[in-house]
Design a protein around this motif. Structure first.
Motif, PDB file in Angstrom:
ATOM      1  N   SER A 122       0.767  -1.245   0.023  1.00  0.00           N
ATOM      2  CA  SER A 122      -0.021   0.033  -0.251  1.00  0.00           C
ATOM      3  C   SER A 122       0.968   1.395   0.049  1.00  0.00           C
ATOM      4  CB  SER A 122      -0.820  -0.060   1.125  1.00  0.00           C
ATOM      5  OG  SER A 122      -1.651   1.175   1.336  1.00  0.00           O
ATOM      6  N   ARG A 163       2.198   6.440  -6.951  1.00  0.00           N
ATOM      7  CA  ARG A 163       1.230   7.360  -7.648  1.00  0.00           C
ATOM      8  C   ARG A 163       1.345   8.673  -7.147  1.00  0.00           C
ATOM      9  NH1 ARG A 163      -2.550   4.652  -5.091  1.00  0.00           N
ATOM     10  NH2 ARG A 163      -2.887   5.768  -3.234  1.00  0.00           N
ATOM     11  N   HIS A 164       2.230   9.090  -6.101  1.00  0.00           N
ATOM     12  CA  HIS A 164       2.161  10.558  -5.852  1.00  0.00           C
ATOM     13  C   HIS A 164       3.588  10.925  -6.139  1.00  0.00           C
ATOM     14  CE1 HIS A 164      -0.889   9.626  -2.892  1.00  0.00           C
ATOM     15  NE2 HIS A 164      -1.266  11.224  -3.161  1.00  0.00           N
ATOM     16  N   SER A 218       0.820   4.967 -11.774  1.00  0.00           N
ATOM     17  CA  SER A 218       0.320   3.880 -10.550  1.00  0.00           C
ATOM     18  C   SER A 218       0.925   2.608 -10.960  1.00  0.00           C
ATOM     19  CB  SER A 218      -1.235   4.114 -10.601  1.00  0.00           C
ATOM     20  OG  SER A 218      -1.858   3.467 -11.787  1.00  0.00           O
ATOM     21  N   THR A 246       1.195   3.896  -3.336  1.00  0.00           N
ATOM     22  CA  THR A 246       0.825   5.241  -2.894  1.00  0.00           C
ATOM     23  C   THR A 246       2.054   6.089  -3.126  1.00  0.00           C
ATOM     24  OG1 THR A 246      -0.716   4.614  -1.164  1.00  0.00           O
ATOM     25  CG2 THR A 246       0.092   6.864  -1.020  1.00  0.00           C
TER      26      THR A 246
END
Length: 186
Positions: A130, A137-138, A153, A134
């Motif tokens: 996770s 994705r950022h 992603s 994340t």
């Protein structure tokens, strides 16, 4: 003379990048440059598989994660090979930042990375996945001279590594899971 010196400095710098990455990962005794991917500075998949087999022979447990960058082929077509390679290098550095010193990350194939996580249970690995997804994705990646960042992603699958297991069969199964999840998303 200047050309020869420039080339020598370039290759020396490349070697230093590889050595620094390996020293950070505390793998001093297994420094094998032919096993290192030149783009990401991570080990290649065959080295990872050998480490997983060694772990199984020593009857140690842990988890395996295979992580795939979503739609990387489209990114590669749109921005070119050089930017694609630079993006993979950024992702590799991001992966290494999230791992413990005893963990092993490698560039498994193309835009897929494999992680070997000794003595980690499924819940801890789910939390790590996770965090990794994340972070990817950022990741604000700027291509060429663009001022607008490109975001991407990733998806990942995991499996428990237990003694008696066949590593190549496990990887094949995880890759099939990733391929199935990619077709469901599309």
């Amino acid at each position: 003379g200047m050309v020869i010196m420039s080339v020598a400095l370039f290759w020396w710098h490349q070697e230093q990048l590889v050595l620094n990455t390996q020293l950070r990962r505390k793998e001093w005794d297994s420094r094998s440059h032919e096993q290192v991917d030149p783009i990401t500075q991570l080990y290649r998949g065959d080295y990872w598989q050998a480490c997983a087999r060694t772990m199984l022979l020593q009857e140690k447990t842990g988890c395996v994660v295979v992580l795939d960058i979503n739609d990387f082929s489209q990114f590669h077509l749109r921005y070119g090979q050089q930017e694609g390679d630079r993006f993979l290098k950024e992702v590799a550095q991001l992966l290494v930042m999230h791992l413990r010193e005893c963990d092993l990350a490698c560039r498994y194939a193309g835009d897929r990375f494999a992680l070997l996580l000794p003595d980690m249970n499924r819940d801890e690995v789910s939390h790590l996945i996770s965090q990794l997804c994340t972070s990817i994705r950022h990741l604000a990646f700027r291509c060429n001279s663009q001022t607008t960042a490109v975001f991407n992603s990733a998806r990942a699958v995991q499996a428990q590594l237990v003694p008696g297991m066949e590593v190549s069969a496990l990887l094949r199964h995880l890759n099939e899971q990733l391929d199935t999840s990619a077709s469901q998303v599309a």
